[in-house]
Structure formats: C-alpha cells, structure tokens
Scaffold this motif. Structure first.
Motif, short mmCIF file in Angstrom:
data_model
loop_
_atom_site.label_atom_id
_atom_site.label_comp_id
_atom_site.label_asym_id
_atom_site.label_seq_id
_atom_site.Cartn_x
_atom_site.Cartn_y
_atom_site.Cartn_z
N GLU A 21 0.81 -1.22 0.00
CA GLU A 21 0.00 0.00 0.00
C GLU A 21 0.84 1.27 0.00
OE1 GLU A 21 0.24 -1.57 4.28
OE2 GLU A 21 -0.10 -2.34 2.25
N ASN A 22 2.16 1.16 0.26
CA ASN A 22 3.02 2.34 0.30
C ASN A 22 3.91 2.47 -0.94
OD1 ASN A 22 3.39 1.49 3.70
ND2 ASN A 22 2.21 3.24 2.96
N GLN A 23 3.97 1.44 -1.78
CA GLN A 23 4.91 1.44 -2.88
C GLN A 23 4.60 2.52 -3.92
OE1 GLN A 23 5.26 -2.49 -4.55
NE2 GLN A 23 6.01 -3.42 -2.65
N ALA A 24 3.31 2.66 -4.29
CA ALA A 24 2.95 3.65 -5.31
C ALA A 24 3.23 5.07 -4.82
CB ALA A 24 1.47 3.50 -5.69
N GLU A 25 2.90 5.34 -3.58
CA GLU A 25 3.15 6.68 -3.03
C GLU A 25 4.64 6.99 -3.01
OE1 GLU A 25 2.52 9.17 1.17
OE2 GLU A 25 1.89 7.07 0.99
N PHE A 26 5.46 6.00 -2.64
CA PHE A 26 6.90 6.24 -2.53
C PHE A 26 7.52 6.42 -3.92
CE2 PHE A 26 11.34 5.12 -1.63
CZ PHE A 26 11.54 5.87 -0.48
N ALA A 27 7.08 5.61 -4.90
CA ALA A 27 7.62 5.73 -6.26
C ALA A 27 7.26 7.09 -6.85
CB ALA A 27 7.08 4.61 -7.13
N LEU A 28 6.01 7.54 -6.64
CA LEU A 28 5.60 8.84 -7.16
C LEU A 28 6.39 9.97 -6.52
CD1 LEU A 28 3.69 10.47 -8.95
CD2 LEU A 28 2.02 10.47 -7.07
N ALA A 29 6.71 9.81 -5.24
CA ALA A 29 7.48 10.83 -4.54
C ALA A 29 8.88 10.96 -5.15
CB ALA A 29 7.57 10.51 -3.05
N ILE A 30 9.50 9.83 -5.50
CA ILE A 30 10.83 9.86 -6.12
C ILE A 30 10.75 10.56 -7.49
CG2 ILE A 30 12.72 8.47 -7.02
CD1 ILE A 30 12.01 6.33 -5.00
N VAL A 31 9.73 10.21 -8.27
CA VAL A 31 9.59 10.78 -9.62
C VAL A 31 9.37 12.28 -9.55
CG1 VAL A 31 8.18 10.79 -11.70
CG2 VAL A 31 8.79 8.61 -10.62
N ARG A 32 8.48 12.71 -8.67
CA ARG A 32 8.17 14.15 -8.58
C ARG A 32 9.35 14.94 -8.03
NH1 ARG A 32 2.96 15.26 -9.74
NH2 ARG A 32 3.24 17.38 -8.95
N TYR A 33 10.11 14.34 -7.13
CA TYR A 33 11.29 15.05 -6.61
C TYR A 33 12.37 15.15 -7.68
CZ TYR A 33 15.49 16.11 -3.96
OH TYR A 33 16.66 16.68 -3.51
N ALA A 49 12.32 8.38 6.31
CA ALA A 49 13.72 8.04 6.53
C ALA A 49 14.32 7.38 5.29
CB ALA A 49 13.85 7.12 7.74
N LEU A 50 13.56 6.50 4.63
CA LEU A 50 14.05 5.86 3.41
C LEU A 50 14.29 6.89 2.31
CD1 LEU A 50 11.87 2.62 3.29
CD2 LEU A 50 14.35 2.72 3.49
N PHE A 51 13.37 7.84 2.20
CA PHE A 51 13.55 8.86 1.16
C PHE A 51 14.77 9.72 1.44
CE2 PHE A 51 12.86 12.85 -1.04
CZ PHE A 51 12.49 12.41 -2.30
N THR A 52 15.01 10.03 2.70
CA THR A 52 16.22 10.79 3.06
C THR A 52 17.47 10.03 2.65
OG1 THR A 52 15.08 11.81 4.93
CG2 THR A 52 17.49 11.82 4.98
N ALA A 53 17.43 8.70 2.76
CA ALA A 53 18.60 7.89 2.44
C ALA A 53 18.89 7.86 0.95
CB ALA A 53 18.41 6.47 2.96
N ILE A 54 17.85 7.96 0.09
CA ILE A 54 18.08 7.86 -1.35
C ILE A 54 18.09 9.22 -2.03
CG2 ILE A 54 16.99 5.61 -1.38
CD1 ILE A 54 14.63 6.88 -2.82
N ARG A 55 17.78 10.29 -1.32
CA ARG A 55 17.76 11.63 -1.94
C ARG A 55 19.12 11.97 -2.54
NH1 ARG A 55 16.03 14.39 1.92
NH2 ARG A 55 14.01 15.23 1.25
#
Length: 266
Positions: A21-33, A49-55
C-alpha cells in the motif's frame, strides 16, 4: 521545466521492501522530486527516513546530467601526420592498427556514480537495500525516542508541579529533615535542594511523615551503625531517607509516635 534523473535499480529494491500500500506513493514521490524538485511529505516515519537515504543518489544524478549537458573539454586539434606508401605512421613506418569500439550494454539504467557496496559492522558486504533500511530504522528509532522524551513527563515533574500548593510546606519539611540529621549526627550536611534526595523527601512528605519521624530514623540508625566500619558510612540522608525509610521507621522498637501501631506486626 521537468528535469531528467537516473532511476537506479536500488530504488526498485527499496520499493519491494515496503508494504504494497506504500509502494505507489513512494515511487511517485521519487519521480516528482527528481523531475520537478518537489519535496514529499510522508505520514510514515519509515518512508521519510528511506527517502532521506536515497535523496543523495537522485541529487548526484541530477548534478551529473547537468554537467554533461553543458559539454566537456573542447577537442584537441588533430596533429598532422604524413602518410607513407603503407598507410602507416611516417615516424615509425608501421601500419596503424584498426580498433573497434566496444558496444555499450543496454540495461535501461545509467551507470551508478559508485560501485562501492556498504559494509556491515561485522566486516561483510551487505545489499544496498539493507543499508537503506538499516539507516532508515536508525532514523526512525531516533525520531520516536525524541518524541517520547518530549511528551513523557519526568519523575520530578510529577512530584513538583509548577502550581504546587504545598511547595512552601514541603520546603519547610525538607529543611527540617536536614536540620534533624545534622543535629543528631553532629554533621554539617548541606543540601542543594535537588537530585534523588528531593524525590525521596517528597515521597516522605506526601506519605504524611513528619520531621519527628525523620529524626527518629536518624537517631535509631546512628546508634545502630556508628560502631560498624561497614555501616557507619551509610549514616547519611541519601540512605536514611531513601527507599527503605518506611522499613527503618517501622522496625520493631522504633521510637516514633506511631510505633505502637506497627509493633504488633512483629
């Protein structure tokens, strides 16, 4: 204007580690960033925290692509060469070997800026996904601990509220207990007013104990311990007024005002 960035394979591995349930939201966040520079807002501390690690990977990719679009060093001027009958180099007389460019594998992904793999504390290489998750778990744990420290009241706050109506009465009781200790032991103990002793004295005060009760315990333990090399150092407020105060006060033969109530139990 949309920006171009590299989608690394490790991003997909991170997505697979998240709940469905979190995969689509996280993938879209990477694309938009990566494409628009929009900072995501997550409700889940783990996803943040995961997004901070891959930013950093996304930022590095953007920087690399931006540098490439500006062009590199201008090409050097070709050095004129004199052809010989054999078509080789005039200086050596040898023919110039023909070389073929090696084909670049088409994987669908750009080459990562680094091939170094994270190393665990035990000295073993660990998968990049595990490194991200470990880093995220650490950030999440620190965040949770910080929130608990901010919301959890301390023991001193519970004993000494700001609007304590008995603050003056307790201060008088605490000073009386210290004076009684000094008078019975001939000491010159000076208390700063804080620390664990403050909590112990407040516990005695809230239980309805009096300065006379404190004096009785000091007198009894002074007579009992002062001849013992092992116990004499324990004749101090931190010990006498500590967690065992009630036990000392209610020992058989105690000479406080309520001794008769407890004597029948021994």
């Amino acid at each position: 204007m949309a920006r171009a960035f590299t989608w690394f394979e490790k991003f997909g591995e991170v997505l697979e580690a998240l709940p469905d349930e979190n995969q689509a939201e996280f993938a879209l966040a990477i694309v938009r960033y990566g494409s628009l520079g929009e900072e995501p807002e997550f409700d889940s501390p783990l996803m943040a925290a995961l997004f901070t690690a891959i930013r950093e990977d996304v930022d590095n990719s953007l920087t690399k692509r931006s540098s490439a679009s500006k062009g590199g060093r201008p090409p050097k001027a070709a050095k004129p060469q004199v052809k010989t009958n054999g078509g080789g180099n005039a200086e050596t007389g040898s023919a110039k070997p023909e070389t073929k460019a090696k084909p670049k594998p088409e994987t669908g992904f750009d080459v990562s800026e680094t091939n170094a793999k994270p190393v665990s504390q035990g000295g073993f290489e660990q998968p990049e996904t595990s490194a991200y998750i470990n880093q995220a778990n650490t950030v999440q744990a620190n965040t949770v601990q910080a929130r608990e420290n901010q919301t959890k009241p301390s023991q001193e706050d519970a004993f000494f509220p700001e609007d304590d109506p008995e603050a003056n009465a307790f201060a008088e009781f605490a000073a009386g207990c210290i004076d009684a200790f000094n008078a019975e032991t001939g000491s010159d103990y000076r208390w700063s007013g804080g620390g664990k002793l403050a909590l112990d004295l407040r516990r005695m005060f809230d239980a309805g104990r009096t300065v006379d009760d404190a004096r009785a315990v000091v007198r009894r333990k002074r007579d009992e311990w002062r001849g013992s090399k092992r116990m004499a150092p324990c004749i101090r407020p931190e010990t006498l007024f500590g967690e065992k105060f009630e036990s000392y006060l209610n020992e058989k033969g105690a000479d406080h005002a309520d001794a008769g109530v407890y004597a029948s139990a021994f």
